[in-house]
Design a protein around this motif. Structure first.
Motif, PDB file in Angstrom:
ATOM      1  N   GLY A  65      -6.372   8.575   9.787  1.00  0.00           N
ATOM      2  CA  GLY A  65      -7.053   9.768   9.299  1.00  0.00           C
ATOM      3  C   GLY A  65      -6.127  10.696   8.560  1.00  0.00           C
ATOM      4  O   GLY A  65      -6.557  11.592   7.858  1.00  0.00           O
ATOM      5  N   THR A  66      -4.812  10.477   8.688  1.00  0.00           N
ATOM      6  CA  THR A  66      -3.860  11.322   7.981  1.00  0.00           C
ATOM      7  C   THR A  66      -3.107  10.558   6.899  1.00  0.00           C
ATOM      8  O   THR A  66      -2.876  11.085   5.824  1.00  0.00           O
ATOM      9  N   ASP A  67      -2.728   9.329   7.161  1.00  0.00           N
ATOM     10  CA  ASP A  67      -2.075   8.493   6.155  1.00  0.00           C
ATOM     11  C   ASP A  67      -2.287   7.027   6.514  1.00  0.00           C
ATOM     12  O   ASP A  67      -2.902   6.701   7.527  1.00  0.00           O
ATOM     13  N   PHE A  68      -1.730   6.141   5.682  1.00  0.00           N
ATOM     14  CA  PHE A  68      -1.996   4.720   5.853  1.00  0.00           C
ATOM     15  C   PHE A  68      -1.331   4.136   7.095  1.00  0.00           C
ATOM     16  O   PHE A  68      -1.774   3.105   7.614  1.00  0.00           O
ATOM     17  N   ARG A  69      -0.295   4.784   7.599  1.00  0.00           N
ATOM     18  CA  ARG A  69       0.403   4.228   8.758  1.00  0.00           C
ATOM     19  C   ARG A  69      -0.528   4.075   9.956  1.00  0.00           C
ATOM     20  O   ARG A  69      -0.361   3.160  10.766  1.00  0.00           O
ATOM     21  N   GLY A  70      -1.514   4.941  10.072  1.00  0.00           N
ATOM     22  CA  GLY A  70      -2.459   4.831  11.173  1.00  0.00           C
ATOM     23  C   GLY A  70      -3.355   3.609  11.074  1.00  0.00           C
ATOM     24  O   GLY A  70      -3.970   3.210  12.077  1.00  0.00           O
ATOM     25  N   PHE A  71      -3.434   3.013   9.872  1.00  0.00           N
ATOM     26  CA  PHE A  71      -4.283   1.832   9.666  1.00  0.00           C
ATOM     27  C   PHE A  71      -3.502   0.525   9.793  1.00  0.00           C
ATOM     28  O   PHE A  71      -4.099  -0.551   9.736  1.00  0.00           O
ATOM     29  N   ALA A  78       0.810  -1.217   0.000  1.00  0.00           N
ATOM     30  CA  ALA A  78       0.000   0.000   0.000  1.00  0.00           C
ATOM     31  C   ALA A  78       0.844   1.268   0.000  1.00  0.00           C
ATOM     32  O   ALA A  78       0.576   2.213  -0.752  1.00  0.00           O
ATOM     33  N   GLY A  79       1.864   1.320   0.840  1.00  0.00           N
ATOM     34  CA  GLY A  79       2.667   2.531   0.937  1.00  0.00           C
ATOM     35  C   GLY A  79       1.828   3.708   1.410  1.00  0.00           C
ATOM     36  O   GLY A  79       0.864   3.568   2.151  1.00  0.00           O
ATOM     37  N   THR A 116     -11.522  -0.736  15.607  1.00  0.00           N
ATOM     38  CA  THR A 116     -11.801   0.688  15.758  1.00  0.00           C
ATOM     39  C   THR A 116     -10.914   1.309  16.831  1.00  0.00           C
ATOM     40  O   THR A 116     -10.384   2.409  16.657  1.00  0.00           O
ATOM     41  N   ALA A 117     -10.755   0.599  17.955  1.00  0.00           N
ATOM     42  CA  ALA A 117      -9.897   1.106  19.022  1.00  0.00           C
ATOM     43  C   ALA A 117      -8.444   1.200  18.556  1.00  0.00           C
ATOM     44  O   ALA A 117      -7.743   2.176  18.866  1.00  0.00           O
ATOM     45  N   LEU A 118      -7.990   0.201  17.792  1.00  0.00           N
ATOM     46  CA  LEU A 118      -6.604   0.188  17.339  1.00  0.00           C
ATOM     47  C   LEU A 118      -6.301   1.328  16.369  1.00  0.00           C
ATOM     48  O   LEU A 118      -5.284   2.006  16.500  1.00  0.00           O
ATOM     49  N   ILE A 119      -7.172   1.528  15.380  1.00  0.00           N
ATOM     50  CA  ILE A 119      -6.876   2.570  14.399  1.00  0.00           C
ATOM     51  C   ILE A 119      -7.083   3.963  14.991  1.00  0.00           C
ATOM     52  O   ILE A 119      -6.483   4.935  14.536  1.00  0.00           O
TER      53      ILE A 119
END
Length: 474
Positions: free
Chosen positions: A439-445, A366-367, A430-433
């Protein structure tokens, strides 16, 4: 005695290998498939319309989630009661009554102007689905004999579930441009048409000759399940160490423990606990948790990522997710033949392997800005293949060898596993993310993708270990 035998006594006896597919038999299957299609259509359309609903009714994000979770609470909490009620009162009667309630709740939901009432209609629709879903499956498994006929019917049944969800994504994107209320109103004429056809085509069946209602068991199970699902859904906002959260967990555990004790003592239990002594049934239920928990949670995460982070429109997002649904729709008809040839254990291993590879591929490629052809499309194809192999195989395995009098129980049990498992995994995700700053980039997911990959991997191991151990036991 099966439904078909009770209604058409003059018909020549058939065996699982020679059951003839008459026009009426096709008609019954069409009604059952239409209701499953409607369930999938409704869920995905409403999901796409949530931002528009919030804007018009002034609902916060917290309130909006209950439009989804209200349905889950009603559906997951009462599925077992729905299946058992169908066994005791008659599958046809319960199915048609619940379908009528679903249609009325859809109509009211499309007309109200109050957020609380809208959430209430979603809860009522969840209650109705908790009776239509296991009853539809039990009608199918008692109408079509175990073996090739039932496997073929289950494959067709699965197609319509995937088609409904996929169609809902596209229709939701289109209808929302005319107004979110259309996503609630469109199911009304479809439900009415299915109700009329069901009255004409579904054979009358006889309620169970013996047995009774386990009211204490129903109360403790339903309340415990509702409280458990409510706790895991609300805990990310309230906090896992909040006194109310901890108290809810303790009370839910106590209620469910009380249910188990009740089932061991009452004369006519809601659930015959002995059904859980069958290894294949237990593995089917755990596999459903892995399948639904990982698949639906990943789609929820993709919705947030593609729309909120990358700024995709709802329609573009729906088209991106569509290949998975199309693969399920076009691949599921062939799964019945594969089950006949290879058996459910091998297909479940293939399913879970495909899911693990799909989640891992997305995480690795994904990057910061995933390329559709490189990342999104291969992921959706792997997940679609995993779901196509898994859903029909799980349903077949969960009901194999179960007496007709307990088909509603077995059907409700495996579908409850899927819904409650999805709620639990989604709550944790939901708690983890949220903690990861999504909400800003993929690293949060990343934590969320790690979670669904782990859930699918556990499902793979659950099915792989017994198959590898089988030669040693011989």
């Amino acid at each position: 005695m099966t439904i078909s035998e009770a209604v058409v006594p003059a018909a020549p006896p058939t065996t699982p290998l020679t059951q003839r597919w008459t026009p009426r038999l096709w008609g019954v299957l069409a009604v059952l498939c239409a209701v499953l299609f409607l369930d999938g259509l409704d869920v995905s359309m409403v999901g796409v319309a949530l931002p528009s609903i919030g804007a018009e009714l002034g609902l916060s994000t917290t309130s909006l989630q209950w439009i989804v979770n209200g349905y889950v609470l009603g559906y997951g909490g009462l599925l077992l009661l729905g299946g058992r009620t169908a066994d005791l009162l008659g599958r046809r009667k319960v199915f048609l009554t619940a379908l009528a309630v679903f249609a009325v709740a859809s109509l009211v939901g499309g007309l109200v102007d109050d957020g609380t009432l809208l959430i209430a209609t979603r809860f009522v629709k969840g209650l109705a689905a908790a009776f239509t879903a296991p009853t539809a499956l039990s009608i199918l498994t008692t109408t079509f004999h175990e073996g090739p006929a039932r496997n073929r019917a289950l494959s067709v049944f699965s197609v319509f579930g995937a088609s409904g969800y996929s169609s809902g994504l596209i229709l939701g994107g289109l209808l929302t441009s005319f107004g979110w209320r259309w996503t609630f109103l469109i199911p009304v004429p479809l439900a009415i048409a299915a109700l009329v056809a069901g009255i004409a085509l579904i054979p009358r069946d006889r309620p169970a000759a013996g047995g009774g209602h386990d009211l204490i068991g129903a109360a403790t199970l339903t309340t415990g399940m509702l409280l458990a699902v409510y706790t895991v859904v609300s805990a990310p906002d309230r906090g896992w160490t909040d006194p109310l959260t901890l108290g809810s967990i303790v009370l839910a555990v106590a209620l469910l423990a009380g249910f188990v004790i009740t089932e061991k003592r009452v004369r006519h239990p809601l659930i015959r606990l002995g059904i859980l002594r069958t290894g294949t049934v237990v593995r089917a239920n755990l596999s459903m948790i892995a399948l639904f928990g990982s698949y639906l949670s990943f789609q929820f995460m993709m919705t947030l990522y593609l729309q909120n982070v990358l700024g995709w429109s709802p329609l573009r997002m729906a088209l991106a997710l569509l290949p998975a649904g199309l693969l399920v729709a076009f691949g599921s008809p062939f799964v019945g033949r594969l089950i006949d040839r290879y058996g459910t254990p091998r297909l479940l291993i293939s399913s879970m392997t495909s899911l693990v590879l799909g989640y891992a591929w997305f995480l690795l490629t994904a990057g910061d800005a995933p390329h559709y052809a490189v990342t999104v499309l291969p992921t959706m194809l792997l997940l679609g293949g995993g779901f196509a192999f898994g859903f029909s195989s799980i349903m077949a395995q969960a009901t194999q060898g179960i007496d007709d009098s307990e088909q509603g129980l077995a059907s409700g049990l495996v579908q409850t596993s899927g819904q409650v498992g999805a709620a639990l995994v989604l709550a944790v995700l939901t708690a983890l993310i949220a903690d990861g700053g999504a909400g800003t980039d993929f690293r949060g997911f990343h934590p969320g993708v790690n979670l669904v990959t782990g859930v699918a991997l556990v499902g793979l191991l659950l099915n792989l270990v017994p198959l590898l151990a089988a030669p040693r036991r011989r």
